[in-house]
Design a protein around this motif. Structure first.
Motif, PDB file in Angstrom:
ATOM      1  N   ILE A  10       0.824  -1.202   0.000  1.00  0.00           N
ATOM      2  CA  ILE A  10       0.000   0.000   0.000  1.00  0.00           C
ATOM      3  C   ILE A  10       0.857   1.251   0.000  1.00  0.00           C
ATOM      4  CG2 ILE A  10      -1.577   1.357   1.432  1.00  0.00           C
ATOM      5  CD1 ILE A  10      -2.896  -1.274   2.231  1.00  0.00           C
ATOM      6  N   LEU A  14       0.284   3.576  -3.094  1.00  0.00           N
ATOM      7  CA  LEU A  14      -0.684   4.629  -2.777  1.00  0.00           C
ATOM      8  C   LEU A  14      -1.986   4.386  -3.535  1.00  0.00           C
ATOM      9  CD1 LEU A  14       1.573   7.803  -2.844  1.00  0.00           C
ATOM     10  CD2 LEU A  14       0.655   6.674  -0.853  1.00  0.00           C
ATOM     11  N   THR A  15      -2.528   3.194  -3.365  1.00  0.00           N
ATOM     12  CA  THR A  15      -3.688   2.787  -4.125  1.00  0.00           C
ATOM     13  C   THR A  15      -4.876   3.700  -3.889  1.00  0.00           C
ATOM     14  OG1 THR A  15      -4.222   1.291  -2.315  1.00  0.00           O
ATOM     15  CG2 THR A  15      -3.062   0.354  -4.195  1.00  0.00           C
ATOM     16  N   CYS A  61      -8.585   4.924  -3.153  1.00  0.00           N
ATOM     17  CA  CYS A  61      -9.539   4.456  -2.162  1.00  0.00           C
ATOM     18  C   CYS A  61     -10.753   3.856  -2.850  1.00  0.00           C
ATOM     19  CB  CYS A  61      -9.993   5.621  -1.275  1.00  0.00           C
ATOM     20  SG  CYS A  61      -8.646   6.363  -0.349  1.00  0.00           S
ATOM     21  N   THR A 107      -4.252  -0.177   6.542  1.00  0.00           N
ATOM     22  CA  THR A 107      -4.761  -0.938   5.406  1.00  0.00           C
ATOM     23  C   THR A 107      -6.279  -0.754   5.295  1.00  0.00           C
ATOM     24  OG1 THR A 107      -3.028  -2.610   5.589  1.00  0.00           O
ATOM     25  CG2 THR A 107      -5.017  -3.242   4.412  1.00  0.00           C
ATOM     26  N   ASN A 161      -7.214   2.749   4.114  1.00  0.00           N
ATOM     27  CA  ASN A 161      -7.017   2.927   2.682  1.00  0.00           C
ATOM     28  C   ASN A 161      -8.237   2.496   1.876  1.00  0.00           C
ATOM     29  OD1 ASN A 161      -4.987   3.458   0.432  1.00  0.00           O
ATOM     30  ND2 ASN A 161      -5.677   1.395  -0.069  1.00  0.00           N
ATOM     31  N   THR A 162      -8.986   1.525   2.377  1.00  0.00           N
ATOM     32  CA  THR A 162     -10.145   1.035   1.633  1.00  0.00           C
ATOM     33  C   THR A 162     -11.375   1.923   1.782  1.00  0.00           C
ATOM     34  OG1 THR A 162     -10.989  -0.378   3.415  1.00  0.00           O
ATOM     35  CG2 THR A 162      -9.323  -1.332   1.945  1.00  0.00           C
ATOM     36  N   THR A 171      -2.289   7.023  13.403  1.00  0.00           N
ATOM     37  CA  THR A 171      -1.299   6.454  12.483  1.00  0.00           C
ATOM     38  C   THR A 171       0.101   6.620  13.055  1.00  0.00           C
ATOM     39  OG1 THR A 171      -2.679   6.986  10.564  1.00  0.00           O
ATOM     40  CG2 THR A 171      -0.359   6.570  10.137  1.00  0.00           C
ATOM     41  N   TYR A 185       2.726   9.105   4.007  1.00  0.00           N
ATOM     42  CA  TYR A 185       1.619   8.443   3.320  1.00  0.00           C
ATOM     43  C   TYR A 185       0.321   9.195   3.562  1.00  0.00           C
ATOM     44  CZ  TYR A 185      -2.146   5.195   2.375  1.00  0.00           C
ATOM     45  OH  TYR A 185      -3.313   4.649   1.920  1.00  0.00           O
ATOM     46  N   SER A 208      -1.989  11.095   0.766  1.00  0.00           N
ATOM     47  CA  SER A 208      -3.272  10.459   0.445  1.00  0.00           C
ATOM     48  C   SER A 208      -4.310  11.464  -0.021  1.00  0.00           C
ATOM     49  CB  SER A 208      -3.807   9.712   1.677  1.00  0.00           C
ATOM     50  OG  SER A 208      -4.297  10.623   2.650  1.00  0.00           O
ATOM     51  N   THR A 229       7.538   7.684   1.859  1.00  0.00           N
ATOM     52  CA  THR A 229       6.423   6.752   1.858  1.00  0.00           C
ATOM     53  C   THR A 229       6.894   5.307   1.990  1.00  0.00           C
ATOM     54  OG1 THR A 229       6.461   6.678  -0.562  1.00  0.00           O
ATOM     55  CG2 THR A 229       4.959   8.252   0.447  1.00  0.00           C
TER      56      THR A 229
END
Length: 445
Positions: free
Chosen positions: A12, A16-17, A19, A83, A86-87, A100, A107, A111, A402
């Motif tokens: 992740i 930086l996937t 959301c 994790t 991020n979703t 965090t 990160y 974001s 990151t």
């Protein structure tokens, strides 16, 4: 800080996937509950006794703020919590407040899903000078405070005072330099029948300790002022400061005074309490527990520095609280009220005494419960003094990248190779090159 990095979390951080709208089953809530109170969903990673104290503080806030209800929800380790965040970040299922760990700072900023607390500081002209500057410095980027420091700690040297006396060392004069450390370790090391029964010193194979031993010398981890003056493009921890650290470990291991304790925190502390190791590095947050459990008198001191090097101080570790961006203004204001409450001297005094973490508001140290605690545990004041004497420079602010968790693993691999006879310079260069490749990939995205 002390939790292992999962492969999924590393992925992740690297990618930086984006959301998704997938929600976490336990956290989907409206902005107000059935009683008309503004709900603040607080995702955290505090487990065990820490969670108990946190819930006590939250309950006290809710009782004194009838229009707000904070709901603390444990989300596992820092990595697991991030994790999950991020979703749901940017959706209705996102938490109002997210805890965090410090290496996730870059990160969270990148974001685009968080609201810097600087917004509310400016609107209220809130006095942040009441916060410990050497803690706030870590979470300040380009003059903007992004998150509110919460559970903060630094590394310290912990030693067995009884073992010092037995070895003819002054228990009130712990080693402050590398040469003093090596000399003390030799005297503290015991052998019986060809077997070492007590080692002089140990460092957990954990990247955080290397970073701290680098920073205390004024050494940077990455370029561009530790990534605080533009994105870091190159790792620089293989300079003379980093090499001194690796040389120290290699030399003491070869001398038979250094114990390779591995990567497990519990194993390290057990080795100290069982008198297998006489000195080691630990987190300031663990000091009180160590004192309570050790069958001997425990001493606490500053991180040793190389001979002839001026001490610069330590980097803050732990975690901070981040506010979600895509939530109602009402929720944001409620979250800010909770953050301000957490930073009050009374609350911070309780947090410090019951957890061992630093008070982000130094006025807490003047509270009676802290004074009483320090009389019982004078070692706690040593941890605070080391933080207060830290110089606010890029090295002690800490690096912003990151790919920090991945880089830490490369450093750990390099540290462990020293026990197999690897050359310190070559091992450090290899970790640097691997970090550079990760940086290059991350900066392309």
């Amino acid at each position: 800080m002390k939790k292992r990095v999962s492969a999924l979390f590393l992925f992740i951080l690297m990618t930086l996937t984006a959301c998704s709208s997938q929600s976490d089953e336990a956290t989907a809530t409206p902005s107000e509950n059935k009683d008309g109170k503004t709900e603040v969903i607080f995702w955290h990673a505090m487990s065990g006794d820490l969670e108990t104290v946190l819930k006590e503080i939250v309950d006290e806030f809710n009782q004194s703020h009838p229009s707000i209800e904070v709901k603390p929800i444990f989300q596992g380790t820092y990595e697991e919590a991030l994790t999950k965040f991020n979703t749901v970040a940017g959706t209705k299922d996102a938490p109002t407040i997210m805890q965090t760990f410090e290496v996730g700072t870059k990160y969270m900023i990148d974001s685009g899903k968080i609201q810097p607390v600087q917004k509310f500081i400016d609107e209220e002209n809130y006095d942040t000078s009441q916060w410990e500057k050497n803690i706030v410095n870590y979470y300040t980027v380009n003059g903007k405070i992004y998150s509110m420091p919460f559970n903060s700690s630094t590394p310290v040297l912990i030693y067995n005072k009884d073992a010092f006396k037995e070895a003819g060392l002054d228990p009130e004069k712990p080693p402050m330099t590398y040469s003093e450390l090596k000399e003390a370790a030799k005297k503290l090391t015991k052998k019986q029948g060809g077997q070492t029964t007590q080692y002089g010193f140990s460092i957990l194979n954990y990247g955080w300790f290397f970073e701290e031993m680098l920073a205390v010398q004024g050494g940077l981890y990455v370029n561009n002022e530790n990534g605080r003056n533009g994105n870091a493009t190159k790792a620089v921890f293989n300079g003379e400061e980093g090499l001194r650290v690796f040389d120290l470990i290699r030399d003491m291991y070869k001398e038979g005074t250094f114990y390779n304790v591995g990567q497990n925190w519990d194993d390290m502390r057990a080795a100290f309490q069982s008198k297998k190791v006489a000195m080691y590095l630990d987190s300031s947050a663990g000091v009180k527990t160590i004192i309570d459990n050790a069958p001997f008198e425990v001493g606490v001191s500053y991180l040793p520095v190389p001979d002839g090097v001026e001490r610069q101080g330590v980097i803050i570790g732990g975690a901070s609280l981040w506010m979600a961006k895509d939530i109602s203004e009402k929720q944001q204001k409620a979250a800010w009220e909770f953050m301000k409450y957490l930073s009050t001297p009374e609350v911070q005094a309780k947090w410090h005494v019951k957890t061992g973490y630093f008070a982000i508001n130094p006025a807490a140290y003047d509270e009676e419960i802290v004074k009483t605690e320090w009389e019982k545990y004078p070692q706690l004041k040593v941890t605070v003094d080391q933080l207060k004497q830290t110089k606010p420079i890029p090295a002690t602010q800490g690096a912003l990248i990151t790919v920090f968790p991945e880089s830490r693993q490369k450093v750990v691999k390099a540290m462990e190779s020293l026990y197999q006879g690897a050359d310190p310079e070559e091992a450090l260069d290899r970790a640097t090159e691997e970090t550079n490749r990760a940086l290059e990939m991350a900066n392309k995205k």
